[in-house]
Write an enzyme that holds these catalytic residues in place. Structure first.
Site, PDB file in Angstrom:
ATOM      1  CE1 TYR A  98      94.129  74.046   6.780  1.00  0.00           C
ATOM      2  CE2 TYR A  98      94.535  71.820   6.023  1.00  0.00           C
ATOM      3  CZ  TYR A  98      94.142  72.697   7.008  1.00  0.00           C
ATOM      4  OH  TYR A  98      93.774  72.203   8.230  1.00  0.00           O
ATOM      5  CE  LYS A 132      92.661  85.526  17.046  1.00  0.00           C
ATOM      6  NZ  LYS A 132      92.123  85.355  18.396  1.00  0.00           N
ATOM      7  CG  ASP A 158      89.774  83.520  20.123  1.00  0.00           C
ATOM      8  OD1 ASP A 158      89.082  83.931  19.181  1.00  0.00           O
ATOM      9  OD2 ASP A 158      90.519  84.276  20.776  1.00  0.00           O
ATOM     10  CG  ASP A 201      91.334  70.453   9.480  1.00  0.00           C
ATOM     11  OD1 ASP A 201      90.594  69.480   9.735  1.00  0.00           O
ATOM     12  OD2 ASP A 201      92.551  70.338   9.247  1.00  0.00           O
ATOM     13  CG  ASP A 219      88.771  66.884  13.782  1.00  0.00           C
ATOM     14  OD1 ASP A 219      88.267  66.750  12.649  1.00  0.00           O
ATOM     15  OD2 ASP A 219      89.748  66.215  14.179  1.00  0.00           O
TER      16      ASP A 219
END
Ligand code: NAI
Length: 332
Positions: free
Chosen positions: A124, A171, A204, A228, A232
């Site tokens: 970001y 990750k 994942d 983020d 959601d």
């Protein structure tokens, strides 16, 4: 004593849900004054500035902002104003609680997950470079300072609120240095909280586990981008984006906003669900030591949701935003 806060009305459904929330706060006689500003695309077209100087000045004076969503052009145009605000005021902790509500029927009734999303760095930072006609590089930044403070905040929150477990999502199998450092810092800090269980999961796998066994998660701490996306996802587990509040906290400033965007597909139709922004306002009241008002408002919302007579279309009703808001005010 009256306190003054700053309010940004935003784009799309922003003005509708802000009006709804302020009507409810006024009906609950919350001791707040509001300095209200138009910001975003519409304001840019009117006055050539996305956020007027007076709006920045108001936030800098009041330190507390209730913010509606702002539209960000995709693939072109100006940098996200949300990202700009988070960076400019060092609002480093984006806290997003997703909790099942007995009245909203979803696949799971036992979701209670709070995501701590690092809010100032990762991809970001918006540093992209055109290497040649066919190649673009994007820079991911992870620092020790930013990682330490968000991870500490997640553990401190867990300790204060009696939460059992903190999970680090990353990750680090691929991004061995950047996410690897975030994970190592997590493991180090976890040692100072032996009473709280800690574990880590690759992002994942986390997504798969979240949609099959959300009860396995309690507090999640994660870098910006995964936070983020995952938050959601957690909103989907509890009934949708209209129900997920958030706060963005720094050491000096605090900004409260719904997790969702400006929802241009339903803007101006008087059908947006204002609950996410209302619950964000309740997080703000908690933060301002006005818990009794927040508790009363949350109770009124719960009663309206449970009756199921006056719900907005996103949660299977056919009420307008105004009717839903009036039903809450009636309960108050
Ligand atoms: P979105 O969150 O605005 O909408 C996604 C879907 O959820 C749409 O179908 C929308 O109608 C529905 N939805 C969202 N909020 C709702 C509500 N309160 N009540 C009922 N339905 C609701 O995401 P989208 O469409 O990807 O983004 C639209 C714009 O918002 C973009 O410009 C994006 O950059 C911006 N955005 C701004 C954010 C912010 O200001 N914090 C956060 C996320 C997106």
């Amino acid at each position: 004593m009256m306190k003054t806060i700053t309010v940004f009305k935003g784009d799309g459904i922003g003005p509708e849900i802000v009006d709804a929330v302020l009507n409810i706060l006024n009906a609950a006689q919350v001791p707040l004054n509001y300095e209200i500003f138009e910001v975003g695309e519409a304001e840019y077209k009117r006055n050539g500035k996305l956020i007027p100087d007076a709006a920045y000045a108001s936030f800098e004076k009041n330190k507390v902002l209730l913010k509606a969503p702002i539209t960000t052009p995709i693939g072109k145009g100006f940098r996200s104003l949300n990202v700009t605000l988070r960076k400019k005021y060092d609002l480093y902790a984006n806290i997003r609680p997703a909790k099942s509500n007995a009245a909203i029927k979803t696949l799971f009734s036992n979701v209670d997950i709070i995501t701590f999303r690092e809010n100032t760095e990762d991809l970001y930072v918006g540093v992209e470079e055109q290497i040649d006609e066919n190649t673009v590089y994007a820079t991911k930044i992870i620092t020790k300072k930013a990682s330490e403070r968000i991870i500490k905040d997640a553990f401190e929150y867990a300790k204060k609120h009696g939460r059992k477990k903190v999970t680090c999502v990353h990750k680090a199998n691929i991004l061995k240095m950047s996410d690897g450092m975030f994970l190592n810092i997590f493991k180090e800090i976890a040692q100072a909280y032996p009473e709280i269980e800690s574990d880590d999961k690759i992002v994942d796998n986390t997504c798969m586990q979240l949609v099959m066994h959300p009860e396995k998660f309690d507090v999640i701490v994660t870098p910006n981008l995964y936070g983020d996306i995952i938050s959601d996802l957690t909103s989907g587990l509890i009934g949708g984006l209209g129900l997920l509040p958030s706060c963005n906290l720094g050491s000096e400033y605090a900004m409260f906003e719904a997790v969702h965007g400006s929802a241009p597909d339903i803007a101006g139709k008087n059908i947006a669900n204002p609950t996410a922004l209302l619950w964000s306002a309740c997080m703000m009241l908690d933060n301002l030591d006005m818990q009794s008002y927040a508790t009363r408002i949350r109770k009124a919302v719960d009663e309206v949701l449970l009756e199921s007579r006056c719900l907005t279309p996103d949660i299977n009703g056919n009420a307008t935003t105004k009717q839903y808001c009036e039903a809450i005010i009636e309960k108050l």
